[in-house]
Scaffold this motif. Structure first.
Motif, PDB file in Angstrom:
ATOM      1  N   GLU A  12       0.846  -1.192   0.000  1.00 38.90           N
ATOM      2  CA  GLU A  12       0.000   0.000   0.000  1.00 38.90           C
ATOM      3  C   GLU A  12       0.884   1.245   0.000  1.00 38.90           C
ATOM      4  OE1 GLU A  12      -3.789   2.073   2.235  1.00 38.90           O
ATOM      5  OE2 GLU A  12      -3.172   0.059   2.789  1.00 38.90           O
ATOM      6  N   PHE A  13       0.679   2.095  -0.985  1.00 35.66           N
ATOM      7  CA  PHE A  13       1.392   3.361  -1.086  1.00 35.66           C
ATOM      8  C   PHE A  13       0.476   4.461  -0.561  1.00 35.66           C
ATOM      9  CE2 PHE A  13       3.465   0.622  -4.153  1.00 35.66           C
ATOM     10  CZ  PHE A  13       4.806   0.902  -3.947  1.00 35.66           C
ATOM     11  N   ASN A  14       1.051   5.627  -0.238  1.00 37.71           N
ATOM     12  CA  ASN A  14       0.253   6.648   0.420  1.00 37.71           C
ATOM     13  C   ASN A  14      -0.168   7.811  -0.467  1.00 37.71           C
ATOM     14  OD1 ASN A  14       2.644   8.017   0.169  1.00 37.71           O
ATOM     15  ND2 ASN A  14       3.102   8.090   2.345  1.00 37.71           N
ATOM     16  N   ASP A  15       0.035   7.723  -1.791  1.00 39.74           N
ATOM     17  CA  ASP A  15      -0.331   8.844  -2.653  1.00 39.74           C
ATOM     18  C   ASP A  15      -0.696   8.364  -4.059  1.00 39.74           C
ATOM     19  OD1 ASP A  15      -0.391  11.163  -4.281  1.00 39.74           O
ATOM     20  OD2 ASP A  15       0.976  12.196  -2.932  1.00 39.74           O
ATOM     21  N   ASN A  16      -1.990   8.440  -4.385  1.00 35.86           N
ATOM     22  CA  ASN A  16      -2.454   8.019  -5.715  1.00 35.86           C
ATOM     23  C   ASN A  16      -1.840   8.833  -6.845  1.00 35.86           C
ATOM     24  OD1 ASN A  16      -4.077   5.928  -4.982  1.00 35.86           O
ATOM     25  ND2 ASN A  16      -5.980   7.073  -5.079  1.00 35.86           N
ATOM     26  N   ASN A  17      -1.643  10.134  -6.630  1.00 36.67           N
ATOM     27  CA  ASN A  17      -1.097  10.982  -7.689  1.00 36.67           C
ATOM     28  C   ASN A  17       0.302  10.549  -8.085  1.00 36.67           C
ATOM     29  OD1 ASN A  17      -3.399  12.597  -7.798  1.00 36.67           O
ATOM     30  ND2 ASN A  17      -2.651  13.886  -6.134  1.00 36.67           N
ATOM     31  N   ILE A  18       1.100  10.195  -7.111  1.00 38.55           N
ATOM     32  CA  ILE A  18       2.454   9.726  -7.410  1.00 38.55           C
ATOM     33  C   ILE A  18       2.402   8.371  -8.109  1.00 38.55           C
ATOM     34  CG2 ILE A  18       4.630   8.979  -6.375  1.00 38.55           C
ATOM     35  CD1 ILE A  18       4.220  11.219  -4.306  1.00 38.55           C
ATOM     36  N   LEU A  19       1.489   7.523  -7.688  1.00 41.76           N
ATOM     37  CA  LEU A  19       1.371   6.210  -8.336  1.00 41.76           C
ATOM     38  C   LEU A  19       1.045   6.346  -9.812  1.00 41.76           C
ATOM     39  CD1 LEU A  19      -0.461   3.882  -5.805  1.00 41.76           C
ATOM     40  CD2 LEU A  19       1.905   3.800  -6.557  1.00 41.76           C
ATOM     41  N   SER A  20       0.179   7.280 -10.172  1.00 39.15           N
ATOM     42  CA  SER A  20      -0.175   7.403 -11.582  1.00 39.15           C
ATOM     43  C   SER A  20       1.034   7.837 -12.414  1.00 39.15           C
ATOM     44  CB  SER A  20      -1.359   8.338 -11.793  1.00 39.15           C
ATOM     45  OG  SER A  20      -1.091   9.608 -11.275  1.00 39.15           O
ATOM     46  N   SER A  21       1.905   8.685 -11.870  1.00 38.55           N
ATOM     47  CA  SER A  21       3.111   9.043 -12.634  1.00 38.55           C
ATOM     48  C   SER A  21       4.098   7.884 -12.639  1.00 38.55           C
ATOM     49  CB  SER A  21       3.756  10.314 -12.068  1.00 38.55           C
ATOM     50  OG  SER A  21       4.364  10.084 -10.838  1.00 38.55           O
ATOM     51  N   LEU A  22       4.121   7.110 -11.573  1.00 45.82           N
ATOM     52  CA  LEU A  22       4.994   5.944 -11.483  1.00 45.82           C
ATOM     53  C   LEU A  22       4.605   4.881 -12.514  1.00 45.82           C
ATOM     54  CD1 LEU A  22       7.241   4.744  -9.548  1.00 45.82           C
ATOM     55  CD2 LEU A  22       5.364   3.678  -8.332  1.00 45.82           C
ATOM     56  N   PHE A  23       3.299   4.684 -12.712  1.00 45.37           N
ATOM     57  CA  PHE A  23       2.814   3.646 -13.617  1.00 45.37           C
ATOM     58  C   PHE A  23       2.945   4.034 -15.075  1.00 45.37           C
ATOM     59  CE2 PHE A  23      -0.235   2.011 -10.128  1.00 45.37           C
ATOM     60  CZ  PHE A  23       0.834   1.483  -9.447  1.00 45.37           C
ATOM     61  N   GLY A  24       2.951   5.330 -15.381  1.00 39.26           N
ATOM     62  CA  GLY A  24       3.125   5.783 -16.758  1.00 39.26           C
ATOM     63  C   GLY A  24       1.817   5.840 -17.527  1.00 39.26           C
ATOM     64  N   ILE A  25       1.910   6.440 -18.692  1.00 37.56           N
ATOM     65  CA  ILE A  25       0.757   6.563 -19.580  1.00 37.56           C
ATOM     66  C   ILE A  25       0.341   5.174 -20.032  1.00 37.56           C
ATOM     67  CG2 ILE A  25      -0.054   7.466 -21.793  1.00 37.56           C
ATOM     68  CD1 ILE A  25       1.989   9.778 -21.375  1.00 37.56           C
ATOM     69  N   ALA A  26      -0.949   4.875 -19.868  1.00 34.73           N
ATOM     70  CA  ALA A  26      -1.512   3.560 -20.220  1.00 34.73           C
ATOM     71  C   ALA A  26      -0.733   2.423 -19.552  1.00 34.73           C
ATOM     72  CB  ALA A  26      -1.560   3.379 -21.728  1.00 34.73           C
ATOM     73  N   ASP A  27      -0.233   2.684 -18.341  1.00 32.88           N
ATOM     74  CA  ASP A  27       0.510   1.687 -17.549  1.00 32.88           C
ATOM     75  C   ASP A  27       1.766   1.174 -18.247  1.00 32.88           C
ATOM     76  OD1 ASP A  27      -1.407   1.941 -15.583  1.00 32.88           O
ATOM     77  OD2 ASP A  27      -2.511   0.153 -16.200  1.00 32.88           O
ATOM     78  N   SER A  28       2.352   1.973 -19.124  1.00 28.83           N
ATOM     79  CA  SER A  28       3.516   1.521 -19.889  1.00 28.83           C
ATOM     80  C   SER A  28       4.704   1.174 -18.992  1.00 28.83           C
ATOM     81  CB  SER A  28       3.918   2.569 -20.924  1.00 28.83           C
ATOM     82  OG  SER A  28       4.215   3.803 -20.291  1.00 28.83           O
ATOM     83  N   ASN A  29       4.901   1.930 -17.917  1.00 31.08           N
ATOM     84  CA  ASN A  29       6.026   1.633 -17.023  1.00 31.08           C
ATOM     85  C   ASN A  29       5.802   0.322 -16.273  1.00 31.08           C
ATOM     86  OD1 ASN A  29       7.150   4.063 -17.795  1.00 31.08           O
ATOM     87  ND2 ASN A  29       6.520   5.149 -15.954  1.00 31.08           N
ATOM     88  N   ILE A  30       4.572   0.086 -15.861  1.00 31.50           N
ATOM     89  CA  ILE A  30       4.249  -1.160 -15.160  1.00 31.50           C
ATOM     90  C   ILE A  30       4.446  -2.356 -16.088  1.00 31.50           C
ATOM     91  CG2 ILE A  30       2.291  -2.480 -14.217  1.00 31.50           C
ATOM     92  CD1 ILE A  30       3.567  -0.539 -12.243  1.00 31.50           C
ATOM     93  N   GLN A  31       4.019  -2.217 -17.328  1.00 32.66           N
ATOM     94  CA  GLN A  31       4.184  -3.310 -18.289  1.00 32.66           C
ATOM     95  C   GLN A  31       5.664  -3.628 -18.495  1.00 32.66           C
ATOM     96  OE1 GLN A  31       1.980  -2.002 -21.728  1.00 32.66           O
ATOM     97  NE2 GLN A  31       0.060  -2.002 -20.606  1.00 32.66           N
ATOM     98  N   LEU A  32       6.499  -2.601 -18.526  1.00 30.60           N
ATOM     99  CA  LEU A  32       7.936  -2.811 -18.669  1.00 30.60           C
ATOM    100  C   LEU A  32       8.494  -3.549 -17.456  1.00 30.60           C
ATOM    101  CD1 LEU A  32      10.612  -2.331 -20.144  1.00 30.60           C
ATOM    102  CD2 LEU A  32      10.726  -0.103 -19.019  1.00 30.60           C
ATOM    103  N   LEU A  33       8.103  -3.135 -16.271  1.00 28.08           N
ATOM    104  CA  LEU A  33       8.577  -3.788 -15.051  1.00 28.08           C
ATOM    105  C   LEU A  33       8.104  -5.239 -14.986  1.00 28.08           C
ATOM    106  CD1 LEU A  33      10.248  -3.268 -12.517  1.00 28.08           C
ATOM    107  CD2 LEU A  33       8.162  -2.521 -11.380  1.00 28.08           C
TER     108      LEU A  33
END
Length: 87
Positions: A12-33
């Motif tokens: 659990e992270f404490n900031d949704n706004n930061i998570l959205s930048s972390l995940f990237g546009i269309a979750d591209s960063n998450i897909q890479l990870l």
């Protein structure tokens, strides 16, 4: 990733706004990870679920926490940020 998932972990992270930048546009960063660590990442709100093999889960958790901290400092997170985790 194969169909046999050894385990899963919820973070659990404490900031949704930061998570959205972390995940990237269309979750591209998450897909890479996911590809880099051979895991499956799902999220809802501030909770992130990582599924896969134990070592891969731990590596992914550490990477997400490190990048989250960088994003909190105002550092822009992009695909290059993720690939440098392997360096």
């Amino acid at each position: 990733m194969n169909n046999q998932l050894a385990e899963s972990l919820h973070i659990e992270f404490n900031d949704n706004n930061i998570l959205s930048s972390l995940f990237g546009i269309a979750d591209s960063n998450i897909q890479l990870l996911e590809k880099m660590n051979n895991v499956k990442i799902e999220y809802r709100g501030k909770v992130v679920k990582i599924s896969g093999h134990k070592l891969s889960i731990q590596e992914t958790k550490i990477a997400l926490e490190k990048l989250f901290d960088e994003a909190k400092k105002g550092i822009e997170i992009d695909a290059v940020s993720y690939t440098h985790l392997r360096a």
